[in-house]
Write a protein that holds these residues in place. Structure first.
Motif, short mmCIF file in Angstrom:
data_model
loop_
_atom_site.label_atom_id
_atom_site.label_comp_id
_atom_site.label_asym_id
_atom_site.label_seq_id
_atom_site.Cartn_x
_atom_site.Cartn_y
_atom_site.Cartn_z
N UNK A 92 0.83 -1.20 0.00
CA UNK A 92 0.00 0.00 0.00
C UNK A 92 0.88 1.26 0.00
N UNK A 93 0.44 2.28 -0.73
CA UNK A 93 1.12 3.57 -0.73
C UNK A 93 0.12 4.65 -1.08
N UNK A 94 0.39 5.83 -0.57
CA UNK A 94 -0.45 6.99 -0.88
C UNK A 94 0.42 8.18 -1.23
N UNK A 95 -0.19 9.17 -1.84
CA UNK A 95 0.56 10.36 -2.21
C UNK A 95 -0.33 11.57 -2.34
N UNK A 96 0.22 12.72 -1.99
CA UNK A 96 -0.43 14.02 -2.17
C UNK A 96 0.56 14.95 -2.86
N UNK A 97 0.04 15.80 -3.73
CA UNK A 97 0.89 16.77 -4.42
C UNK A 97 0.12 18.07 -4.60
N UNK A 98 0.74 19.17 -4.19
CA UNK A 98 0.17 20.50 -4.37
C UNK A 98 1.07 21.30 -5.29
N UNK A 99 0.51 21.75 -6.41
CA UNK A 99 1.29 22.48 -7.41
C UNK A 99 0.73 23.88 -7.56
N UNK A 100 1.63 24.86 -7.77
CA UNK A 100 1.23 26.25 -7.96
C UNK A 100 1.88 26.80 -9.21
N UNK A 101 1.13 27.61 -9.94
CA UNK A 101 1.68 28.30 -11.09
C UNK A 101 1.98 27.40 -12.26
N UNK A 102 1.21 26.30 -12.44
CA UNK A 102 1.44 25.43 -13.58
C UNK A 102 1.18 26.22 -14.87
#
Length: 286
Positions: A205-215
């Motif tokens: 099991x694995x999880x991930x979060x990603x927050x991107x700005x200014x794409x």
């Protein structure tokens, strides 16, 4: 001997409404961003920040539109023998707001089937993947291995554009208890699968979060978190990219892991043994 490393070297021929590509080419399937269940040819590592350029594979690929909404792909990725090759067909299309694909074929000696789809839900995007591998020899006492991916994203038109992405990945190739991985690697068959990249994660099991700005801007920023929910370990990531022009970009990334560190050759958590590191990368395009 002559050794080379070319990511792209292919010939493209149009045949009516279809197309055939022969040579080294990029093939990426599925809807996952951080993880993937049906991306079987050259998947990215979950901790790999630079995903602008996918590694090429030697293959023959035929594409044919069936209708305005559906198309057919057939890929033969050739190795040194039939048992080292992959032969997969894919039907991709749209049904209303659902964008999906169905895949069937053989990868090395495994029979393979997969489904992937994405759709909008109340302003957000939701995606998922499911894959089944039927193996000729048991893998961790299983002859049927499943992979599952569930994810979604939401964008806000503030601060130059904010995009939040979250994904969960289950891998039947991984070990239930990460401390048993060293013992499993003593099995030559399992070791070969892990080393050739059948599993993106070492555990189940694995999880991930990603927050991107200014794409899409000249200075996109992103912060990420990859974690193993079963052992409490993970890696915090950060990436800043300076786009000086169409020809030059500079990227700086950092990785900060946490979790129980290995004891000798035995892992005590999936990400606790990852090195704290940073990378400065400059890219030129011609």
């Amino acid at each position: 001997s002559l050794r080379h490393e070319l990511d792209r070297a292919l010939v493209v021929r149009r045949l009516g409404s279809g197309e055939v590509q022969i040579g080294r080419q990029a093939i990426g399937w599925g809807r996952g961003v951080l993880f993937g269940a049906v991306d079987i040819f050259a998947p990215f590592n979950p901790l790999e920040n630079d995903r602008e350029w996918r590694r090429g594979v030697d293959a023959v690929r035929a594409s044919l539109p069936l209708t305005d909404l559906f198309s057919l792909d057939a890929v033969a990725a050739l190795g040194e023998s039939v048992d080292a090759s992959a032969f997969v067909g894919r039907v991709q299309g749209y049904v209303g707001e659902v964008d999906g694909e169905v895949l069937v074929g053989r990868r090395r000696r495994d029979l393979f089937a997969g489904v992937a789809a994405s759709l909008p839900v109340k302003g957000a995007e939701v995606h998922g993947e499911w894959a089944l591998f039927v193996t000729p020899e048991p893998v961790l006492e299983r002859d049927k291995v499943f992979e599952v991916l569930l994810g979604g994203s939401y964008a806000w038109d503030i601060c130059g554009g904010l995009l939040l992405l979250g994904e969960y990945h289950y891998s039947g190739w991984g070990t239930e208890d990460i401390e048993d991985l060293t013992a499993h690697l003593a099995d030559a068959t399992y070791r070969e699968r892990i080393f050739r990249g059948d599993a993106q994660i070492a555990g189940r099991h694995a999880g991930g979060l990603q927050l991107s700005r200014g794409f899409g801007s000249a200075l996109p920023l992103s912060a990420g978190w990859i974690f193993a929910p079963t052992d409490g370990s993970g890696v915090l990531t950060a990436l800043a990219t300076w786009v000086f022009s169409d020809a030059v970009t500079l990227a700086a990334s950092g990785y900060w892991p946490y979790g129980d560190e290995p004891t000798g050759a035995v892992l005590r958590s999936e990400y606790g043994g990852v090195a704290r590191s940073g990378l400065l990368q400059i890219s030129f395009y011609y």
